[in-house]
Design a protein around this motif. Structure first.
Motif, PDB file in Angstrom:
ATOM      1  N   LEU A  41       0.795  -1.201   0.018  1.00  0.00           N
ATOM      2  CA  LEU A  41      -0.039   0.118   0.096  1.00  0.00           C
ATOM      3  C   LEU A  41       0.697   1.402   0.142  1.00  0.00           C
ATOM      4  O   LEU A  41       0.387   2.473  -0.162  1.00  0.00           O
ATOM      5  N   GLY A  42       2.153   1.224   0.268  1.00  0.00           N
ATOM      6  CA  GLY A  42       3.072   2.367   0.151  1.00  0.00           C
ATOM      7  C   GLY A  42       3.294   2.825   1.556  1.00  0.00           C
ATOM      8  O   GLY A  42       3.662   4.100   1.841  1.00  0.00           O
ATOM      9  N   SER A  43       2.705   2.034   2.497  1.00  0.00           N
ATOM     10  CA  SER A  43       3.069   2.388   3.876  1.00  0.00           C
ATOM     11  C   SER A  43       4.722   2.441   4.181  1.00  0.00           C
ATOM     12  O   SER A  43       5.276   1.719   3.670  1.00  0.00           O
ATOM     13  N   LYS A  44       5.040   3.168   5.317  1.00  0.00           N
ATOM     14  CA  LYS A  44       6.461   3.145   5.641  1.00  0.00           C
ATOM     15  C   LYS A  44       6.893   2.986   7.140  1.00  0.00           C
ATOM     16  O   LYS A  44       7.582   3.160   7.673  1.00  0.00           O
ATOM     17  N   ALA A  45       5.594   2.488   7.769  1.00  0.00           N
ATOM     18  CA  ALA A  45       6.128   2.387   9.371  1.00  0.00           C
ATOM     19  C   ALA A  45       4.896   1.194   9.798  1.00  0.00           C
ATOM     20  O   ALA A  45       3.896   0.972   9.410  1.00  0.00           O
ATOM     21  N   LEU A  46       5.550   0.360  10.887  1.00  0.00           N
ATOM     22  CA  LEU A  46       5.028  -0.250  11.604  1.00  0.00           C
ATOM     23  C   LEU A  46       4.646   0.085  12.897  1.00  0.00           C
ATOM     24  O   LEU A  46       5.621   0.431  13.617  1.00  0.00           O
ATOM     25  N   THR A  47       3.461   0.065  13.444  1.00  0.00           N
ATOM     26  CA  THR A  47       3.361   0.535  14.983  1.00  0.00           C
ATOM     27  C   THR A  47       3.098  -0.849  15.758  1.00  0.00           C
ATOM     28  O   THR A  47       2.103  -1.587  15.217  1.00  0.00           O
ATOM     29  N   VAL A  48       3.835  -0.926  16.690  1.00  0.00           N
ATOM     30  CA  VAL A  48       3.650  -2.379  17.644  1.00  0.00           C
ATOM     31  C   VAL A  48       3.216  -1.666  19.137  1.00  0.00           C
ATOM     32  O   VAL A  48       3.861  -1.102  19.632  1.00  0.00           O
ATOM     33  N   TRP A  49       1.870  -2.047  19.473  1.00  0.00           N
ATOM     34  CA  TRP A  49       1.595  -1.700  20.581  1.00  0.00           C
ATOM     35  C   TRP A  49       1.126  -3.307  21.242  1.00  0.00           C
ATOM     36  O   TRP A  49       0.384  -4.221  20.547  1.00  0.00           O
ATOM     37  N   LEU A  50       1.702  -3.511  22.447  1.00  0.00           N
ATOM     38  CA  LEU A  50       1.492  -4.699  23.147  1.00  0.00           C
ATOM     39  C   LEU A  50       0.927  -4.563  24.320  1.00  0.00           C
ATOM     40  O   LEU A  50       1.067  -3.657  25.093  1.00  0.00           O
TER      41      LEU A  50
END
Ligand code: RM4
Ligand code: MN
Ligand code: MN
Length: 424
Positions: A165-174
């Motif tokens: 999709l052209g995203s550039k970041a992964l957010t990890v919330w645990l």
């Protein structure tokens, strides 16, 4: 449901004379108005795909008509917001709530509304129906390697969806942590989480960022494995230069000085993303600026100052997102209010006379320092925000158009009353 530029122009024409009078009054005292407008026009806040339906509490949920039934309808809703305010030009997806089965089609639809894809969010805080192993006792921290492997693979899959999709970041919330003393060895839980994050980090494309979000408590009520900015910073420092801390306003203990936290994270080059909401008690996920607008302003003062100190682009170099839940308001109206509150706080922070403030500080003149901040905060910048919208083709008063065009009623007619959007 589609709002055309002709419709917006009709509303704008009616409000134009009054707007111009208010704007002229304001800009007469603001020599920097033109450069402020440029910054305001560029600033975009991502809308999370999970906040377009009615949220709930653990006691219940009161639905609303016209909720988006699938990802396409969610993107259409965000497109509608962006059409009205020209400041909601990005979508933040949550997997598996919103899997883009046909990435090309979803990307094209978003493109029609001028929407980009911001950070992708993974979810290891719930079990999914077809999931072999449970996250009841944690995911990346789990004592069982097989559970950790499943959670790691999920995060890697989320990155793959995002790449398409052209995203550039992964957010990890645990949600990882413990509910009772004795349940967890803190050091071992930290190290298992770190090893898991290292595997995810290793799979990250070179131009991606990993945001590690912290939260003080909930759903675990004794300890959380990434509980505060210190713990997040410890993890991301060990991971590498592509890893950053993410600040969610609602994830602090009451009274925490969030403006000081963001100042130091920025100073260390470790602030990556930001989740906006407001709260009175805990992680209340209320409309941005509805409870503590002065705190929001003070946070923006540090964000602006800290980004400028590092030569960062305000609009592009941090991931800005709303992360709220709408229990009693129409989610779209709530999101319009939130974006407006963010723009107001940003504009007011831009007004602070920083050389004068530096001088007052050097003289230990506390009274003058407070006066300088509050002069900016008490300036009514609403005409400036409205003008930025006007110049980019948006509505002078987005809520007035939304209500005037009976958007919710139209959506309810199109989509019915029984639907329930995936999300919070
Ligand atoms: C959490 C956290 C995350 C969000 C989920 C839905 O409280 O804020 O950012 O992904 O909620
Ligand atoms: Mn969040
Ligand atoms: Mn939250």
């Amino acid at each position: 449901m589609n709002i055309t530029s002709t419709t917006i122009a009709k509303y704008n024409d009616q409000a134009l004379t009054a707007h111009q009078r208010r704007l002229a009054n304001l800009t007469a005292e603001l020599p920097q108005a033109t450069s402020l407008l440029k910054l305001l026009e560029a600033f975009q806040v991502a809308i999370p795909s999970w906040a377009l339906g009615t949220g709930g509490t653990r006691f219940g949920r009161f639905g609303l008509g016209g909720e988006p039934r699938n990802l396409e309808e969610k993107i259409t809703d965000i497109g509608l917001l962006h059409t009205l305010n020209r400041s909601s030009g990005a979508v933040s997806l949550h997997i598996p709530w919103d899997i883009p089965e046909d990435a090309a089609k979803i990307k094209a639809l978003a493109g029609q509304f001028g929407l980009a894809f911001d950070a992708m969010n993974s979810n290891t805080f719930q079990d999914q129906e077809d999931q072999p192993l449970s996250y009841k006792f944690g995911s990346l921290q789990h004592v069982d390697k097989a559970v950790r492997a499943q959670a790691i693979q999920h995060n890697i899959d989320v990155v793959k969806y995002g790449e398409a999709l052209g995203s550039k970041a992964l957010t990890v919330w645990l949600a990882d942590g413990s509910c009772f003393p004795g349940q967890l060895n803190f050091r071992e839980a930290f190290n298992r989480t770190l090893d898991s994050l290292r595997e995810i980090y290793a799979a990250l494309p070179g131009d991606w960022k990993l945001y590690l979000e912290y939260k003080a408590f909930e759903p675990n009520f004794y300890s959380t494995t990434v509980a505060d900015w210190g713990q997040s910073l410890l993890f991301v420092s060990k991971l590498g230069r592509q890893a950053y801390t993410l600040v969610d306003l609602g994830h602090h203990l009451q009274g925490a000085n969030i403006e000081q936290i963001v100042a130091l994270l920025l100073m260390e080059g470790r602030l990556g993303g930001f989740h906006f909401n407001d709260s009175k008690y805990g992680d209340d996920d209320l409309t941005v600026g509805s409870i503590k607008p002065y705190q929001l302003f003070l946070i923006f003062c540090e964000l602006v100052e800290g980004m400028d100190a590092r030569g960062m682009d305000h609009a592009r170099d941090l991931g800005w997102m709303i992360d709220a839940s709408h229990n009693v308001k129409d989610p779209l109206e709530d999101l319009l209010q939130s974006v407006e509150a963010i723009m107001l706080a940003y504009a007011q922070a831009l007004l602070v006379d920083r050389p004068a403030l530096a001088d007052a500080r050097a003289q230990n003149d506390i009274v003058r320092a407070q006066e300088i901040l509050q002069t900016a905060y008490r300036t009514d910048v609403r005409p400036l925000i409205a003008e930025a919208r006007l110049r980019t083709g948006g509505a002078l008063d987005p809520l007035a158009v939304y209500r005037g065009e009976a958007v919710r009623q139209q959506l309810t007619k199109e989509r019915g009353t029984g639907g329930r959007a995936t999300g919070l």
